[in-house]
Design a protein around this motif. Structure first.
Motif, PDB file in Angstrom:
ATOM      1  N   ILE A 223      69.416  14.663 101.749  1.00 58.06           N
ATOM      2  CA  ILE A 223      69.990  15.177 100.495  1.00 58.06           C
ATOM      3  C   ILE A 223      70.073  16.693 100.500  1.00 58.06           C
ATOM      4  N   HIS A 224      71.275  17.212 100.289  1.00 57.70           N
ATOM      5  CA  HIS A 224      71.443  18.657 100.159  1.00 57.70           C
ATOM      6  C   HIS A 224      70.925  19.071  98.784  1.00 57.70           C
ATOM      7  N   ARG A 225      70.061  20.081  98.741  1.00 58.19           N
ATOM      8  CA  ARG A 225      69.380  20.422  97.492  1.00 58.19           C
ATOM      9  C   ARG A 225      69.487  21.912  97.160  1.00 58.19           C
ATOM     10  N   GLU A 226      69.928  22.225  95.957  1.00 57.71           N
ATOM     11  CA  GLU A 226      69.916  23.605  95.465  1.00 57.71           C
ATOM     12  C   GLU A 226      69.417  23.602  94.032  1.00 57.71           C
ATOM     13  N   GLU A 260      77.669  10.832 100.725  1.00 58.03           N
ATOM     14  CA  GLU A 260      77.572  12.240 100.372  1.00 58.03           C
ATOM     15  C   GLU A 260      76.436  12.348  99.374  1.00 58.03           C
ATOM     16  N   ARG A 262      73.863  14.962  97.297  1.00 54.27           N
ATOM     17  CA  ARG A 262      73.571  16.354  96.990  1.00 54.27           C
ATOM     18  C   ARG A 262      73.094  16.542  95.566  1.00 54.27           C
ATOM     19  N   HIS A 264      72.688  19.810  92.998  1.00 58.98           N
ATOM     20  CA  HIS A 264      72.941  21.243  92.855  1.00 58.98           C
ATOM     21  C   HIS A 264      73.577  21.535  91.505  1.00 58.98           C
ATOM     22  N   ILE A 342      77.303  18.209 104.920  1.00 60.52           N
ATOM     23  CA  ILE A 342      77.632  19.004 103.728  1.00 60.52           C
ATOM     24  C   ILE A 342      78.944  19.777 103.932  1.00 60.52           C
ATOM     25  N   GLU A 400      83.912  22.204 102.146  1.00 59.01           N
ATOM     26  CA  GLU A 400      82.775  23.122 102.065  1.00 59.01           C
ATOM     27  C   GLU A 400      82.660  23.968 103.334  1.00 59.01           C
TER      28      GLU A 400
END
Lengths: 431, 431
Positions: A223-226, A260, A262, A264, A342, A400
């Protein structure tokens, strides 16, 4: 009337909620489950601590073995949180043929496969509705009600603390720091707010939701995390001007068989239902190939809403105890997906940067974007401060990877003081 | 792989949806239910009719007994609608030890007790998630997920046709008749629209929801019902001016142990999530003493959304077939409530009337209201037409009985040409 004894692990927020619901709704629970539910032992750290709940002292214990070895206890409710010793307690309980209910997102997100495999091997049930979205029945929704669907998307506001902070920043135009301070004073945010504001909490939750939605075992590392610490009042103001609201979203999509994943900050259209989910409310939007779009909205945390989910799970166990109910999902990846890089995410982007106010700068930046196949939907130049100027770009739908390459190049320019923020835009629309 | 044979009664809208979902999501359904789901016979009126779905002709039959007497069929799915012969078919199927899934609101609302008693007596399951709110998992929500709650209120937009019409009137400022015509052209409304526009359809649905929410057996005769045929563009315009949107709501509340049950056009605050549920979407707001407020939002009708609910019920049966699952609710009133007289309803009211434009009229009317304990929040006088004038009142919170007495008196006045509309206002707020 049959009676069932429960061992409660933990008497914090959620534990109190469970106790109070079992007391307050005793009659309804008897009628609906066929059992008198009796919390017979509670594991605590300190028996003598002053508590905001009226629990008889003699049922408190500091020794987990007192619960484990008590054969009169059929169901263990774990509301301690964290990974250890919670996972160990749950596994040992199941090995003693006790059913388990938990509201523990970290345990399920990171040890879900092991826990659910143990439950099946031992012939006991393990339910965890309270682990995501408090009282919102999202786990059951995915496990049962939407079982006829191929799920295409799960998108949600699944962290109440950051939603409270962003709502406050939007409504009162205060800074992140001020909003966080108030959230802490009101008890919505912890003294160390990292888990929420850096989006670890919603990452665990998205891990659980995406595992269930896509019949997979999602690892948190996918998981892309911001987090939201870099969101400034000026970003919220630009968003408003452009017709958007900034929300911290968990997003899971099946794109051509790739997942996908994420979490954020995201700009969502101001007229979309998710944009109007404020304060500590949570909401999850699910898109299935049969049901279309469905949104579940409610209290994402708090002792009673989460307690509602936990006690609901207890009743499910009582109703199914003669013939344990398992869900094949989550235990192993029945439909393995690739995880989408990502760089392959496609959306519109909001980019804010501070540049030197001199001729040719805009042209230079636009030419970098152009070379990387990023085209612009709009450009706003506003606000002068000494010799610098703020530039905001909204891109057309793009990859992206192209944005990242552009930003790398733009950052190298002597005329660009700083790339202040890059925020993804999701043009959600109800069909 | 185990296989289960299904007998499908009806191949209209929902029947097509069920067929298509079972075909399209075959693999997922196998993995999730452990069965190959096979629709082996379909009851239709006319075998040779051209259909928008690719079903092999040899499985069609016009004789219900072919399905009833087929011992290889374990589950009967009833999607014919109406009370007879559907109820008869369901009861006979259950007596042959076949489980039943239905999406039939009329059957459940009027014969639910009998049907559910039969299911328990015969040891088979009867599920009906598709009967209210299409793909929105509201029945399961009340039966399972919210089982730990005392439900205090269920308030919903549960009829897509009237919501489409009201949304169109609001957005495009067209008349009821024009909006209805378009709804009929688009297939959202029937040639005879009575069931929808006179609010019979949402009355049946509210009957089911309130039975489940309050552990009761609600008779449709308990429900106060008003349709939307009297809503004029000018009412919608006044609503907008006053900060409201007009929606047809089903409202069920537990007020001091009495049930308030009503379906009628209602003004709701424009910033409330229900106000933004448009077109054919449905939404149900539930308030429980543990979960707080919860809203479920989605497609309330249509072949695939309702099919999603029906196929979800089939999977539930397959998962529980070794140990049938019943819900004690609905079969008999476990917690009997009194039904609250409509005169005891308390809310604010919007009242529009046409009066003669001469001195003293407003005073006369206000004095009638005053004598009946109705006090005014605001009064708007607008628009002249010959010697008449339109008067709009918004009352403070008051008893319906007082409003009715006032209206009876006001109607007798020679200066009042007509009481054009009385619309209840629900000042819903998320806590």
């Amino acid at each position: 009337m049959k009676k069932v004894n429960i061992g409660l692990l933990g008497l914090g927020n959620v534990g109190r909620g469970v106790w109070n619901i079992v007391e307050e709704n005793k009659d309804e629970l008897k009628k609906r489950s066929g059992y008198e539910i009796n919390i017979s032992k509670i594991l605590v750290k300190d028996i003598d601590k002053q508590r905001e709940v009226d629990v008889p002292k003699e049922i408190l214990t500091t020794d987990f073995n007192k619960i484990l070895e008590d054969d009169s206890i059929d169901i263990v409710v774990e509301v301690i949180g964290g990974i250890e010793p919670s996972v160990d307690y749950m596994i040992r309980s199941m090995k003693k043929k006790k059913h388990v209910v938990t509201a523990n997102k970290m345990a399920i997100a990171t040890k879900g496969s092991t826990l659910l495999r143990t439950s099946r091997e031992e012939g006991v049930m393990l339910f965890y509705e309270g682990s995501v979205g408090g009282g919102i029945p999202i786990i059951n929704g995915l496990n049962e009600n939407l079982v006829a669907n191929k799920i295409e998307e799960v998108i949600g506001i699944i962290n109440g603390t950051t939603n409270y902070i962003l709502s406050k920043m939007t409504r009162e135009k205060v800074s992140f720091e001020e909003a966080l301070k108030e959230a802490q004073e009101k008890g919505y945010a912890e003294a160390d707010p990292t888990s929420d504001v850096e989006a670890f909490d919603p990452m665990y939750k998205l891990c659980i939701l995406s595992s269930l939605a896509f019949d997979n075992v999602v690892n948190i590392s996918y998981i892309h995390r911001e987090g939201i610490t870099n969101i400034k009042p000026i970003d919220i103001e630009y968003a408003r001007e452009l017709g958007y609201v900034i929300k911290l979203l968990g997003i899971a999509k099946d794109v051509d068989g790739e997942l996908e994943l994420r979490v954020h900050p995201t700009m969502v259209p101001a007229n979309h239902p998710l944009a109007n989910v404020n304060d500590s409310f949570n909401a999850v939007l699910i898109k299935g190939n049969a049901v279309g779009e469905l949104m579940l909205y409610g209290r994402g945390a708090g002792e009673l809403p989460t307690g509602s989910a936990v006690v609901g799970d207890i009743v499910s166990i009582l109703r199914n105890r003669d013939n344990p109910l398992y869900y094949s999902k989550f235990e192993e990846a029945t439909i393995p997906h690739k995880i989408r890089d990502i760089n392959k995410v496609q959306c519109e982007y909001y980019i804010r940067m501070t540049v030197k106010d001199k001729p040719g700068v805009l042209g230079e930046i636009c030419s970098i974007f152009g070379k990387n196949n990023v085209s612009m939907l709009s450009v706003i130049q506003k606000g002068r401060r000494e010799e610098c100027v703020s530039l905001v770009f909204i891109t057309h739908n793009t990859l992206e990877g192209n944005i990242r390459k552009s930003m790398d190049k733009v950052s190298l320019s002597n005329d660009v003081v700083k790339v202040e923020n890059v925020i993804r835009i999701e043009n959600l629309g109800l069909q």
